[in-house]
Design a protein around this motif. Structure first.
Motif, PDB file in Angstrom:
ATOM      1  N   SER A 178       0.595  -1.006  -0.002  1.00 45.09           N
ATOM      2  CA  SER A 178       0.119   0.062   0.329  1.00 45.09           C
ATOM      3  C   SER A 178       0.531   0.961   0.649  1.00 45.09           C
ATOM      4  N   ALA A 179       0.799   2.365  -1.079  1.00 42.70           N
ATOM      5  CA  ALA A 179       1.336   3.791  -1.139  1.00 42.70           C
ATOM      6  C   ALA A 179       0.285   4.499  -0.976  1.00 42.70           C
ATOM      7  N   GLU A 180       0.688   5.872  -0.909  1.00 44.47           N
ATOM      8  CA  GLU A 180      -0.346   6.940  -1.055  1.00 44.47           C
ATOM      9  C   GLU A 180       0.619   7.428  -2.393  1.00 44.47           C
ATOM     10  N   SER A 181       1.318   7.191  -3.364  1.00 41.14           N
ATOM     11  CA  SER A 181       2.329   7.731  -4.351  1.00 41.14           C
ATOM     12  C   SER A 181       2.540   6.167  -5.388  1.00 41.14           C
ATOM     13  N   ASP A 182       3.084   6.344  -6.528  1.00 40.37           N
ATOM     14  CA  ASP A 182       4.052   5.503  -7.382  1.00 40.37           C
ATOM     15  C   ASP A 182       4.308   3.922  -6.195  1.00 40.37           C
ATOM     16  N   ILE A 183       4.059   2.990  -7.109  1.00 36.43           N
ATOM     17  CA  ILE A 183       5.136   1.577  -6.658  1.00 36.43           C
ATOM     18  C   ILE A 183       6.292   0.969  -7.594  1.00 36.43           C
ATOM     19  N   PHE A 184       7.184   1.667  -7.444  1.00 34.60           N
ATOM     20  CA  PHE A 184       8.396   1.516  -8.463  1.00 34.60           C
ATOM     21  C   PHE A 184       8.640   0.141  -8.435  1.00 34.60           C
ATOM     22  N   ILE A 185       9.106  -0.676  -9.366  1.00 34.79           N
ATOM     23  CA  ILE A 185      10.191  -2.095  -9.670  1.00 34.79           C
ATOM     24  C   ILE A 185      11.459  -2.185 -10.163  1.00 34.79           C
ATOM     25  N   SER A 186      11.979  -1.562 -10.449  1.00 33.69           N
ATOM     26  CA  SER A 186      13.338  -1.851 -10.425  1.00 33.69           C
ATOM     27  C   SER A 186      14.044  -2.905 -10.117  1.00 33.69           C
ATOM     28  N   THR A 187      15.064  -3.599 -11.411  1.00 29.47           N
ATOM     29  CA  THR A 187      15.258  -5.038 -11.419  1.00 29.47           C
ATOM     30  C   THR A 187      16.044  -5.352 -12.876  1.00 29.47           C
ATOM     31  N   PHE A 188      17.037  -5.910 -12.931  1.00 31.16           N
ATOM     32  CA  PHE A 188      18.084  -6.462 -14.059  1.00 31.16           C
ATOM     33  C   PHE A 188      17.591  -7.285 -14.414  1.00 31.16           C
ATOM     34  N   ALA A 189      17.107  -8.222 -14.246  1.00 38.02           N
ATOM     35  CA  ALA A 189      16.487  -9.394 -14.727  1.00 38.02           C
ATOM     36  C   ALA A 189      14.554  -9.463 -14.843  1.00 38.02           C
ATOM     37  N   LYS A 190      14.595 -10.319 -15.014  1.00 37.17           N
ATOM     38  CA  LYS A 190      12.775 -10.595 -14.992  1.00 37.17           C
ATOM     39  C   LYS A 190      11.929 -10.348 -14.136  1.00 37.17           C
ATOM     40  N   VAL A 191      10.851  -9.866 -13.951  1.00 34.25           N
ATOM     41  CA  VAL A 191       9.524  -9.868 -13.307  1.00 34.25           C
ATOM     42  C   VAL A 191       8.623 -10.913 -13.352  1.00 34.25           C
ATOM     43  N   ILE A 192       8.549 -12.036 -12.656  1.00 33.91           N
ATOM     44  CA  ILE A 192       8.217 -13.302 -13.221  1.00 33.91           C
ATOM     45  C   ILE A 192       6.850 -13.091 -11.994  1.00 33.91           C
ATOM     46  N   PHE A 193       5.821 -14.086 -13.162  1.00 34.05           N
ATOM     47  CA  PHE A 193       4.464 -14.094 -12.229  1.00 34.05           C
ATOM     48  C   PHE A 193       3.948 -15.941 -12.856  1.00 34.05           C
ATOM     49  N   GLN A 194       3.387 -16.389 -11.991  1.00 35.97           N
ATOM     50  CA  GLN A 194       2.955 -17.456 -11.884  1.00 35.97           C
ATOM     51  C   GLN A 194       2.215 -17.962 -13.254  1.00 35.97           C
ATOM     52  N   SER A 195       1.145 -17.022 -13.295  1.00 43.14           N
ATOM     53  CA  SER A 195       0.597 -17.118 -15.062  1.00 43.14           C
ATOM     54  C   SER A 195       0.077 -15.496 -15.263  1.00 43.14           C
ATOM     55  N   TRP A 196      -0.701 -15.724 -16.396  1.00 42.74           N
ATOM     56  CA  TRP A 196      -1.440 -14.086 -16.867  1.00 42.74           C
ATOM     57  C   TRP A 196      -2.521 -14.187 -15.133  1.00 42.74           C
ATOM     58  N   SER A 197      -3.095 -15.971 -15.480  1.00 46.52           N
ATOM     59  CA  SER A 197      -5.025 -15.324 -14.417  1.00 46.52           C
ATOM     60  C   SER A 197      -4.407 -15.068 -12.852  1.00 46.52           C
ATOM     61  N   LYS A 198      -3.120 -14.919 -12.691  1.00 51.10           N
ATOM     62  CA  LYS A 198      -2.724 -14.818 -11.043  1.00 51.10           C
ATOM     63  C   LYS A 198      -2.491 -12.875 -10.934  1.00 51.10           C
ATOM     64  N   ILE A 199      -2.854 -12.065 -12.242  1.00 52.55           N
ATOM     65  CA  ILE A 199      -2.735 -10.973 -12.206  1.00 52.55           C
ATOM     66  C   ILE A 199      -4.185 -10.368 -12.332  1.00 52.55           C
ATOM     67  N   TYR A 200      -4.706  -9.383 -10.959  1.00 51.67           N
ATOM     68  CA  TYR A 200      -5.732  -9.331 -10.868  1.00 51.67           C
ATOM     69  C   TYR A 200      -6.499  -7.701 -10.592  1.00 51.67           C
ATOM     70  N   SER A 201      -7.312  -7.629 -11.304  1.00 50.57           N
ATOM     71  CA  SER A 201      -7.801  -5.891 -11.673  1.00 50.57           C
ATOM     72  C   SER A 201      -8.547  -5.993 -10.279  1.00 50.57           C
ATOM     73  N   ASN A 202      -8.385  -5.239  -9.773  1.00 52.57           N
ATOM     74  CA  ASN A 202     -10.188  -4.782  -8.024  1.00 52.57           C
ATOM     75  C   ASN A 202     -10.880  -4.270  -8.899  1.00 52.57           C
ATOM     76  N   GLU A 203     -10.710  -3.456 -10.117  1.00 54.37           N
ATOM     77  CA  GLU A 203     -11.603  -2.295 -10.338  1.00 54.37           C
ATOM     78  C   GLU A 203     -12.713  -3.704 -11.114  1.00 54.37           C
ATOM     79  N   SER A 204     -11.778  -4.262 -11.929  1.00 57.93           N
ATOM     80  CA  SER A 204     -12.584  -4.566 -13.176  1.00 57.93           C
ATOM     81  C   SER A 204     -13.055  -6.070 -12.607  1.00 57.93           C
ATOM     82  N   GLY A 205     -12.233  -6.754 -11.938  1.00 57.51           N
ATOM     83  CA  GLY A 205     -13.012  -7.401 -11.259  1.00 57.51           C
ATOM     84  C   GLY A 205     -12.509  -8.964 -11.742  1.00 57.51           C
TER      85      GLY A 205
END
Length: 224
Positions: A178-205
């Motif tokens: 939780s942050a009042e401003s942007d959350i910035f992720i910086s990495t020299f490698a990949k950002v890995i997710f288990q699958s796209w189905s694990k990325i969920y939009s709380n706004e659209s559901g």
């Protein structure tokens, strides 16, 4: 004791000799009581001693226990030894070292803090089930920071290849950023997710996979 300097009565002592010797004995006895010191006492056995000040720079006070353990107060400081090592040492320079000690702010009331080399390095407790602990060896010599709330645990741990933030299976805990401003992720490698189905939009559901499927269907409907 010093060499006695009281001679006996001469041969054929008269009453005057007895009177003089008695006076001498009384004088030396009074002087002994006034100026009793280390010259007069080498060893003392007593059940009870009342004293104002014991000068540890001259006298060493020591209690020996089974297994070679002892407590000692001397001109060098205070030592408590368990038979193999000093568990408490306070030197005459004012330096204090405690080994294998348990330090706690209170016995059982809360909030409290505890330093304990047997189970954890540091523990800050709001109650019995709500605390933060620093653990040096959680699994395979891996240091960890343990959070407990109402008996549910979360762990921040360095496993040698990654910094892990873990919540045990079956406890229903998630990880929330939780942050009042942007959350910035910086990495020299990949950002890995288990699958796209694990990325969920709380706004659209919906998940990212659902959005991608919907987009693919619309493109197919357009003949693309």
């Amino acid at each position: 004791m010093p060499i006695p300097d009281i001679a006996g009565l001469p041969p054929f002592a008269e009453f005057r000799d007895l009177e003089t010797k008695l006076s001498e004995l009384i004088q030396k006895y009074n002087n002994l009581l006034v100026s009793l010191d280390s010259l007069n006492v080498v060893s003392l056995t007593a059940d009870h001693i009342d004293a104002g000040t014991l000068n540890a720079g001259i006298v060493t006070v020591r209690a020996d226990y089974s297994g070679g353990a002892f407590i000692e107060l001397s001109k060098d400081g205070i030592r408590i030894n368990d038979g193999s090592k000093d568990t408490f040492l306070a030197t005459n320079a004012g330096q204090v070292t405690m080994t294998g000690a348990k330090v706690q702010s209170t016995v059982s009331s809360y909030p409290r803090i505890e330093l304990n080399s047997l189970s954890h390095l540091f523990k800050a407790e709001a109650s019995a089930n709500n605390h933060i602990s620093v653990i040096a060896d959680s699994t395979g010599q891996q240091p960890a920071l343990l959070f407990s709330f109402n008996g549910k645990f979360a762990l921040v741990q360095n496993n040698g290849t990654a910094l892990l933030i873990q919540t045990p299976i079956g406890q229903g805990l998630g990880i929330q950023l939780s942050a009042e401003s942007d959350i910035f992720i910086s990495t020299f490698a990949k950002v890995i997710f288990q699958s796209w189905s694990k990325i969920y939009s709380n706004e659209s559901g919906t998940t990212l996979q659902q959005e991608l499927n919907s987009l693919s269907a619309r493109i197919a409907a357009l003949g693309g």
